[in-house]
Design a protein around this motif. Structure first.
Motif, PDB file in Angstrom:
ATOM      1  N   ALA A 182      11.148  -0.041 101.731  1.00  0.00           N
ATOM      2  CA  ALA A 182      11.878  -0.899 102.666  1.00  0.00           C
ATOM      3  C   ALA A 182      12.198  -0.183 103.967  1.00  0.00           C
ATOM      4  CB  ALA A 182      13.182  -1.378 102.019  1.00  0.00           C
ATOM      5  N   ALA A 183      12.458  -0.978 104.971  1.00  0.00           N
ATOM      6  CA  ALA A 183      13.010  -0.449 106.221  1.00  0.00           C
ATOM      7  C   ALA A 183      14.361   0.184 105.893  1.00  0.00           C
ATOM      8  CB  ALA A 183      13.189  -1.589 107.223  1.00  0.00           C
ATOM      9  N   PRO A 184      14.694   1.332 106.522  1.00  0.00           N
ATOM     10  CA  PRO A 184      15.950   2.022 106.183  1.00  0.00           C
ATOM     11  C   PRO A 184      17.179   1.133 106.320  1.00  0.00           C
ATOM     12  CG  PRO A 184      14.583   3.425 107.564  1.00  0.00           C
ATOM     13  CD  PRO A 184      13.890   2.084 107.500  1.00  0.00           C
ATOM     14  N   GLY A 185      17.173   0.194 107.253  1.00  0.00           N
ATOM     15  CA  GLY A 185      18.349  -0.642 107.495  1.00  0.00           C
ATOM     16  C   GLY A 185      18.697  -1.591 106.362  1.00  0.00           C
ATOM     17  N   VAL A 186      17.769  -1.842 105.451  1.00  0.00           N
ATOM     18  CA  VAL A 186      18.059  -2.785 104.356  1.00  0.00           C
ATOM     19  C   VAL A 186      17.799  -2.190 102.979  1.00  0.00           C
ATOM     20  CG1 VAL A 186      17.673  -4.832 105.781  1.00  0.00           C
ATOM     21  CG2 VAL A 186      15.739  -3.860 104.504  1.00  0.00           C
ATOM     22  N   PHE A 187      17.337  -0.955 102.940  1.00  0.00           N
ATOM     23  CA  PHE A 187      16.933  -0.343 101.666  1.00  0.00           C
ATOM     24  C   PHE A 187      18.069  -0.316 100.642  1.00  0.00           C
ATOM     25  CE2 PHE A 187      16.441   3.404  98.960  1.00  0.00           C
ATOM     26  CZ  PHE A 187      15.157   3.247  98.477  1.00  0.00           C
ATOM     27  N   ASP A 188      19.228   0.247 101.020  1.00  0.00           N
ATOM     28  CA  ASP A 188      20.323   0.426 100.051  1.00  0.00           C
ATOM     29  C   ASP A 188      20.818  -0.915  99.524  1.00  0.00           C
ATOM     30  OD1 ASP A 188      20.283   3.156 100.156  1.00  0.00           O
ATOM     31  OD2 ASP A 188      21.795   3.297 101.748  1.00  0.00           O
ATOM     32  N   GLU A 189      20.985  -1.866 100.455  1.00  0.00           N
ATOM     33  CA  GLU A 189      21.528  -3.170 100.053  1.00  0.00           C
ATOM     34  C   GLU A 189      20.563  -3.881  99.105  1.00  0.00           C
ATOM     35  OE1 GLU A 189      23.573  -7.001 102.204  1.00  0.00           O
ATOM     36  OE2 GLU A 189      22.761  -5.444 103.494  1.00  0.00           O
ATOM     37  N   LEU A 190      19.274  -3.791  99.397  1.00  0.00           N
ATOM     38  CA  LEU A 190      18.293  -4.450  98.532  1.00  0.00           C
ATOM     39  C   LEU A 190      18.241  -3.763  97.167  1.00  0.00           C
ATOM     40  CD1 LEU A 190      16.138  -6.560  98.007  1.00  0.00           C
ATOM     41  CD2 LEU A 190      14.479  -5.123  99.213  1.00  0.00           C
ATOM     42  N   ARG A 191      18.369  -2.459  97.170  1.00  0.00           N
ATOM     43  CA  ARG A 191      18.333  -1.737  95.884  1.00  0.00           C
ATOM     44  C   ARG A 191      19.512  -2.161  94.996  1.00  0.00           C
ATOM     45  NH1 ARG A 191      17.478   4.656  95.159  1.00  0.00           N
ATOM     46  NH2 ARG A 191      19.199   4.740  96.615  1.00  0.00           N
ATOM     47  N   VAL A 192      20.691  -2.293  95.607  1.00  0.00           N
ATOM     48  CA  VAL A 192      21.865  -2.741  94.837  1.00  0.00           C
ATOM     49  C   VAL A 192      21.631  -4.155  94.302  1.00  0.00           C
ATOM     50  CG1 VAL A 192      24.300  -3.386  95.040  1.00  0.00           C
ATOM     51  CG2 VAL A 192      23.495  -1.233  96.041  1.00  0.00           C
ATOM     52  N   LEU A 193      21.112  -5.020  95.155  1.00  0.00           N
ATOM     53  CA  LEU A 193      20.861  -6.408  94.736  1.00  0.00           C
ATOM     54  C   LEU A 193      19.862  -6.452  93.577  1.00  0.00           C
ATOM     55  CD1 LEU A 193      21.352  -9.441  95.316  1.00  0.00           C
ATOM     56  CD2 LEU A 193      19.419  -9.338  96.911  1.00  0.00           C
ATOM     57  N   LEU A 194      18.799  -5.652  93.671  1.00  0.00           N
ATOM     58  CA  LEU A 194      17.788  -5.624  92.606  1.00  0.00           C
ATOM     59  C   LEU A 194      18.392  -5.124  91.299  1.00  0.00           C
ATOM     60  CD1 LEU A 194      14.795  -4.297  94.703  1.00  0.00           C
ATOM     61  CD2 LEU A 194      14.833  -6.456  93.441  1.00  0.00           C
ATOM     62  N   LYS A 195      19.261  -4.138  91.403  1.00  0.00           N
ATOM     63  CA  LYS A 195      19.892  -3.611  90.182  1.00  0.00           C
ATOM     64  C   LYS A 195      20.808  -4.653  89.568  1.00  0.00           C
ATOM     65  CE  LYS A 195      19.202   1.209  90.785  1.00  0.00           C
ATOM     66  NZ  LYS A 195      19.635   2.568  90.848  1.00  0.00           N
ATOM     67  N   MET A 196      21.521  -5.390  90.412  1.00  0.00           N
ATOM     68  CA  MET A 196      22.384  -6.458  89.879  1.00  0.00           C
ATOM     69  C   MET A 196      21.521  -7.535  89.239  1.00  0.00           C
ATOM     70  SD  MET A 196      25.193  -6.738  92.901  1.00  0.00           S
ATOM     71  CE  MET A 196      25.521  -8.451  92.558  1.00  0.00           C
TER      72      MET A 196
END
Ligand code: IPD
Ligand code: CA
Length: 267
Positions: free
Chosen positions: A244-258
């Motif tokens: 992912a683009a750095p600006g959305v990587f962390d948020e998307l990773r959290v969402l995927l884990k949820m």
């Protein structure tokens, strides 16, 4: 391991990926044999086998001591320390339907790192390529991931495996993602999804259950284009990838884990 000429390795990967893609496109307009592999929906053609042989023969001519791992069965040990990871046609289902989204993916790796990667997008003839530490390009143009900062405005690519139960779980997980992002894309070629992430044509890509050859080249191309990649081996030599683009990587990773809490399976 002997010192490797990265530029030579890179040029070899790019030229062979391009030559293979040209011939794959030519052969797609002729008749060819189609069979099934891991499931009734997992297709393979005689052109996949031809392309893998062509790539291995071409590389071996220049580098006879290198090893090979390929989707169509190549598995030979390296004497040089360099191993080539090959997906001769990534997006075989698309190839069979002549849906113009299939690619030739070639990476050169060592025990510890990916040295070079080339993804030739067959229908456009474009080659996405990267060298470790040397940046990523499509043709001569530098690649950069998107500067997207907002997950709700992100265009996210994903894919599904060939096992029916796995796809149900992936679709179930997707129900928790699709309402949180701009939209979803499913190209049918993991290598293309990664190349398009590197080019900023999508903001992110995730998929579970991938093989090494699906992602070896594209993963390096994303990282060299400034993207972040989480690559996890999940057993049975399968991988989950989030790029992912750095600006959305962390948020998307959290969402995927949820979302994984609601549907089994990584990512
Ligand atoms: C497949 C494609 C597809 C992905 C599958 C892969 P193949 O590779 O990359 O996009 O969703 O997981 O297996 O079988 O077309 O080489
Ligand atoms: Ca593949």
């Amino acid at each position: 391991m002997a010192i490797v000429d990265l530029a030579a390795l890179h040029d070899l990967a790019v030229s062979i990926a391009a030559a293979t893609a040209t011939e794959v496109v030519r052969r797609s307009n002729e008749s060819f044999e189609v069979a099934t592999k891991s499931s009734a929906t997992d297709l393979v053609t005689e052109i996949d086998a031809w392309a893998e042989r062509f790539i291995i023969d071409s590389i071996s001519e220049a580098r006879p001591d290198d090893g090979f791992i390929g989707e169509e069965g190549a598995d030979s040990a390296s004497r040089s320390g360099v191993t080539w990871v090959i997906d001769p046609i990534d997006g075989t289902t698309n190839f069979v339907y002549r849906y113009p989204m299939f690619a030739v993916s070639i990476a050169a790796v060592t025990e510890t790192e990916t040295l070079v990667g080339a993804v030739a997008h067959c229908s456009s003839g474009e080659v996405y390529h990267a060298t470790t530490g040397g940046g990523a390009f499509v043709g001569e143009s530098p690649l950069a991931v998107s500067d997207q900062q907002s997950l709700p405005q992100s265009l996210v690519a994903t894919g599904f495996g060939y096992d029916a139960e796995q796809r149900r779980q992936q679709a179930q997980q997707l129900t928790h993602i699709i309402g949180e992002v701009r939209d979803i894309r499913r190209s049918g070629s993991a290598a293309t999804d990664l190349a398009f992430t590197a080019a900023g044509l999508v903001d992110a890509y995730y998929e579970a259950g991938l093989n090494r050859w699906d992602i070896a080249a594209g993963e390096l191309i994303v990282r060299e284009a400034g993207g972040l990649v989480d690559l996890t081996e999940t057993g049975n030599r399968r991988y989950s990838v989030l790029a992912a683009a750095p600006g959305v990587f962390d948020e998307l990773r959290v969402l995927l884990k949820m979302a994984r809490g609601h549907a089994d399976g990584p990512w």
